[in-house]
Design a protein around this motif. Structure first.
Motif, PDB file in Angstrom:
ATOM      1  N   GLN A  16      31.558  58.543  -7.079  1.00 56.65           N
ATOM      2  CA  GLN A  16      31.113  58.715  -5.694  1.00 56.65           C
ATOM      3  C   GLN A  16      32.215  59.351  -4.852  1.00 56.65           C
ATOM      4  OE1 GLN A  16      29.840  54.571  -5.068  1.00 56.65           O
ATOM      5  NE2 GLN A  16      27.750  55.308  -4.874  1.00 56.65           N
ATOM      6  N   ASP A  33      32.868  63.568  -5.443  1.00 57.17           N
ATOM      7  CA  ASP A  33      31.570  64.228  -5.315  1.00 57.17           C
ATOM      8  C   ASP A  33      31.780  65.715  -5.052  1.00 57.17           C
ATOM      9  OD1 ASP A  33      29.017  65.051  -4.838  1.00 57.17           O
ATOM     10  OD2 ASP A  33      28.576  63.592  -3.265  1.00 57.17           O
ATOM     11  N   THR A  87      26.936  70.957  -1.435  1.00 58.96           N
ATOM     12  CA  THR A  87      28.119  70.091  -1.306  1.00 58.96           C
ATOM     13  C   THR A  87      29.399  70.897  -1.460  1.00 58.96           C
ATOM     14  OG1 THR A  87      26.880  68.216  -2.186  1.00 58.96           O
ATOM     15  CG2 THR A  87      29.276  68.050  -2.231  1.00 58.96           C
ATOM     16  N   SER A 116      22.738  66.047   0.488  1.00 62.15           N
ATOM     17  CA  SER A 116      23.862  65.925  -0.450  1.00 62.15           C
ATOM     18  C   SER A 116      25.199  65.995   0.281  1.00 62.15           C
ATOM     19  CB  SER A 116      23.792  67.015  -1.523  1.00 62.15           C
ATOM     20  OG  SER A 116      23.911  68.314  -0.948  1.00 62.15           O
ATOM     21  N   GLU A 135      25.774  62.603   1.902  1.00 65.76           N
ATOM     22  CA  GLU A 135      26.240  61.647   0.892  1.00 65.76           C
ATOM     23  C   GLU A 135      27.717  61.855   0.591  1.00 65.76           C
ATOM     24  OE1 GLU A 135      23.585  62.281  -2.342  1.00 65.76           O
ATOM     25  OE2 GLU A 135      21.920  61.205  -1.401  1.00 65.76           O
ATOM     26  N   GLY A 136      28.130  63.118   0.487  1.00 66.97           N
ATOM     27  CA  GLY A 136      29.542  63.401   0.227  1.00 66.97           C
ATOM     28  C   GLY A 136      30.440  62.951   1.354  1.00 66.97           C
ATOM     29  N   ARG A 140      33.312  60.821  -0.307  1.00 66.05           N
ATOM     30  CA  ARG A 140      34.228  61.753  -0.963  1.00 66.05           C
ATOM     31  C   ARG A 140      35.672  61.544  -0.503  1.00 66.05           C
ATOM     32  NH1 ARG A 140      34.038  67.635  -2.949  1.00 66.05           N
ATOM     33  NH2 ARG A 140      35.955  68.564  -2.173  1.00 66.05           N
ATOM     34  N   SER A 176      35.778  64.594 -11.496  1.00 67.06           N
ATOM     35  CA  SER A 176      34.326  64.476 -11.636  1.00 67.06           C
ATOM     36  C   SER A 176      33.894  64.786 -13.061  1.00 67.06           C
ATOM     37  CB  SER A 176      33.630  65.425 -10.654  1.00 67.06           C
ATOM     38  OG  SER A 176      32.240  65.482 -10.902  1.00 67.06           O
ATOM     39  N   THR A 211      22.468  57.649  -4.684  1.00 62.60           N
ATOM     40  CA  THR A 211      22.496  58.956  -4.056  1.00 62.60           C
ATOM     41  C   THR A 211      21.750  59.941  -4.950  1.00 62.60           C
ATOM     42  OG1 THR A 211      24.543  59.604  -5.177  1.00 62.60           O
ATOM     43  CG2 THR A 211      24.757  58.417  -3.083  1.00 62.60           C
ATOM     44  N   ARG A 245      22.991  62.460  -6.335  1.00 63.40           N
ATOM     45  CA  ARG A 245      23.847  62.794  -7.480  1.00 63.40           C
ATOM     46  C   ARG A 245      23.850  61.683  -8.518  1.00 63.40           C
ATOM     47  NH1 ARG A 245      29.730  62.633  -7.927  1.00 63.40           N
ATOM     48  NH2 ARG A 245      30.488  64.180  -9.436  1.00 63.40           N
ATOM     49  N   THR A 246      24.003  60.409  -8.099  1.00 67.21           N
ATOM     50  CA  THR A 246      24.019  59.327  -9.084  1.00 67.21           C
ATOM     51  C   THR A 246      22.663  59.197  -9.758  1.00 67.21           C
ATOM     52  OG1 THR A 246      23.595  57.744  -7.292  1.00 67.21           O
ATOM     53  CG2 THR A 246      25.874  57.997  -8.005  1.00 67.21           C
TER      54      THR A 246
END
Length: 533
Positions: A271, A274, A344, A394, A397-398, A402, A463, A488, A490-491
């Motif tokens: 996470q 990211d 992102t 996205s 979320e970052g 991040r 990553s 998220t 991504r996850t």
């Protein structure tokens, strides 16, 4: 009446704060004290006068953390706890004053944050008194940074003030919103020393808490749960706090772990690392590969990429200035040429390029907008590009998780381990992953690259290395991914790729996965990442 643009010294700040609710002053004081906190922590770890007196970072940490809670939850219980905490910070300041001015000023900032948090809500002069404590905390930070950094201190204080101008305190905001952290080297050394200490596990809460402060994110995905947790920690009995880190830190760790659940550290790192890229495993070719997370709003992303291409054309017409902007253009090119569908990466590379440009203007490496108006135009175009993508899910979320920086960049041994692991994984990868992984690791390791370039390269390397590790141990991590409270985009994609891999019979017998599973180099890199990222 003093307005935010007029805040240029402690007196103008104090005058502005007198027109605000007391909680604003507490918040300003807390953030100022947090900025200087590494100076005190580093001193107690390295200076003989501090070790001889068994001084620790705890008094400053206690006062800064409780003041942040008091700004959001100004209850009588919190004020009582803050009042009990500030005596230790005041004593620490008194001792350090005789030996180290910078450490004394850092302790002074923490003590003033505690005093602001503890002040009675119903006192006749509360607003003025709390404003004075906040102004003194900011002034102490200015003293730590020396007069040459006056503009940095007041610029960041004005940014803090702007965040509360609409009457709401932010759950999180980067601690140094105007540029790079001047105490990053000290912070990296603190993290390395703590990681090597026998009680590292009990200090890890404070490491993660301060990293979250720096990055401008809440410690837990849910801000409300974060504040509940911090309030519970703040209300630990004063006698337990007074017993020292050996007693209170295990209790804090217990509370923290009860809120965190059983999330593997590797997934927390994913996470923080990211880059909008998800790895998969191709059973047919026996290779790892990467794919970008597509933007939800393609039109918005295409507008941002078009703006960056305009930036690239503008720089191409700038003659000798092109050489000055080499690193900024590298960051832009990596996004728009290699990952144009990755919102992102486009956003954070643009953010890093703009931060680098502003830092170069400030240190004189690049002309100012006043002397070269085209520089101001370039800065505006980068800022507009960032704003274009701010609403992309996205990107949101970052921004929550991040990492802004990492102590890994200050550990040559860890960077060498990461480079070795990246080279091994690249050999069993295909496509863009095979092309970029080793290059990113080398960029992260290169001390001659600007910090912003190294941070971005490190995030992409971490990553990829951690994701390949997770894929190689898919059965272990699939359940943990499915049980994450905050899934998220991504996850969810990582979890989906693991499910596909397992559904195909699992990768355990394939050569590429065996490289990751059995490689001492990859294992060493994972250990370094867990300790320092």
């Amino acid at each position: 009446m003093v307005e935010i643009p007029d805040i240029k010294d402690r007196y103008s700040l104090e005058a502005w704060l007198e027109g605000q609710p007391p909680e604003v002053s507490v918040w300003i004081a807390s953030r100022a004290a947090a900025r200087a906190l590494p100076v005190w922590w580093y001193a107690v770890l390295t200076e003989r006068w501090a070790r001889d007196r068994d001084l620790t970072a705890l008094p400053a940490l206690h006062n800064v953390s409780i003041s942040s809670v008091a700004a959001v939850m100004p209850t009588d219980e919190i004020r009582f706890a803050a009042n009990a905490a500030r005596a230790a910070a005041k004593a620490a300041r008194a001792v350090s004053s005789a030996y180290a001015a910078d450490a004394a000023n850092a302790a002074r900032a923490a003590a003033n944050a505690g005093r602001a948090a503890a002040y009675p809500a119903d006192a006749a002069n509360t607003v003025r008194a709390v404003a004075t404590y906040a102004a003194d905390a900011v002034d102490a930070v200015r003293n730590v940074l020396a007069r040459a950094a006056d503009q940095t201190v007041w610029r960041d204080t004005r940014t803090d003030a702007e965040q509360v101008s609409e009457g709401r305190l932010r759950d999180a905001l980067p601690l140094w919103p105007g540029g790079q952290n001047p105490f990053q080297k000290k912070w990296s050394q603190i993290k390395a020393q703590v990681a090597a200490s026998p009680d590292a596990g009990d200090w890890q809460f404070w490491i993660d808490w301060y990293d979250a402060q720096l990055a401008g994110r809440t410690m837990l995905p849910d801000p409300a749960r974060t504040w509940d947790m911090l309030e519970q920690i703040a209300l630990i009995k004063p006698a337990t706090w007074d017993a020292g880190p050996e007693v209170v830190n295990p209790r804090i760790r217990e509370i923290w772990e009860s809120y965190r659940g059983k999330v593997p550290r590797e997934l927390e790192i994913l996470q923080a690392a990211d880059d909008g890229v998800v790895l998969g495993y191709n059973v047919e070719t026996d290779r790892f590969y990467q794919e970008d997370i597509k933007a939800e709003n393609q039109s918005r992303l295409q507008t941002a990429v078009a703006k960056l291409n305009e930036v690239r054309l503008l720089v191409g017409q700038m003659g000798n200035l092109q050489g000055v902007l080499t690193s900024e253009i590298f960051l832009i090119d990596r996004a728009v040429q290699d990952h144009p569908e990755n919102a992102t990466m486009v956003f954070f590379n643009t953010k890093a390029a703009r931060g680098l440009l502003q830092a170069n203007i400030e240190n004189g490496s690049c002309p100012s907008p006043q002397s070269e108006p085209v520089i101001g135009l370039l800065d505006t175009m980068l800022f507009d590009t960032q704003n274009t993508l701010l609403l992309e899910p996205s990107v949101q979320e970052g921004l929550k998780a991040r990492a802004e920086d990492s102590s890994l960049l200050d550990s040559p041994e860890s960077l060498k381990a990461l480079e070795d692991a990246a080279d091994e994984i690249a050999e069993v990868s295909e496509g863009a992953l095979a092309d970029e992984l080793s290059e990113n690791a080398k960029k992260a390791k290169d001390p001659y690259q600007p910090r912003a370039v190294r941070v971005n390269a490190l995030i992409s390397t971490v990553s990829a290395v951690v994701q390949s590790w997770v894929i190689a141990r898919c059965a272990r991590f699939k359940t943990a991914l499915e049980e994450l409270d905050d899934i998220t985009v991504r996850t969810a994609r990582i979890s989906k790729n693991l499910a596909i891999t397992i559904g195909a019979g699992g990768p355990v017998l394939y050569a590429a996965v065996q490289v990751v599973t059995n490689s001492p180099k990859v294992e060493a890199a994972i250990k370094a990442i867990i300790a320092l990222f």
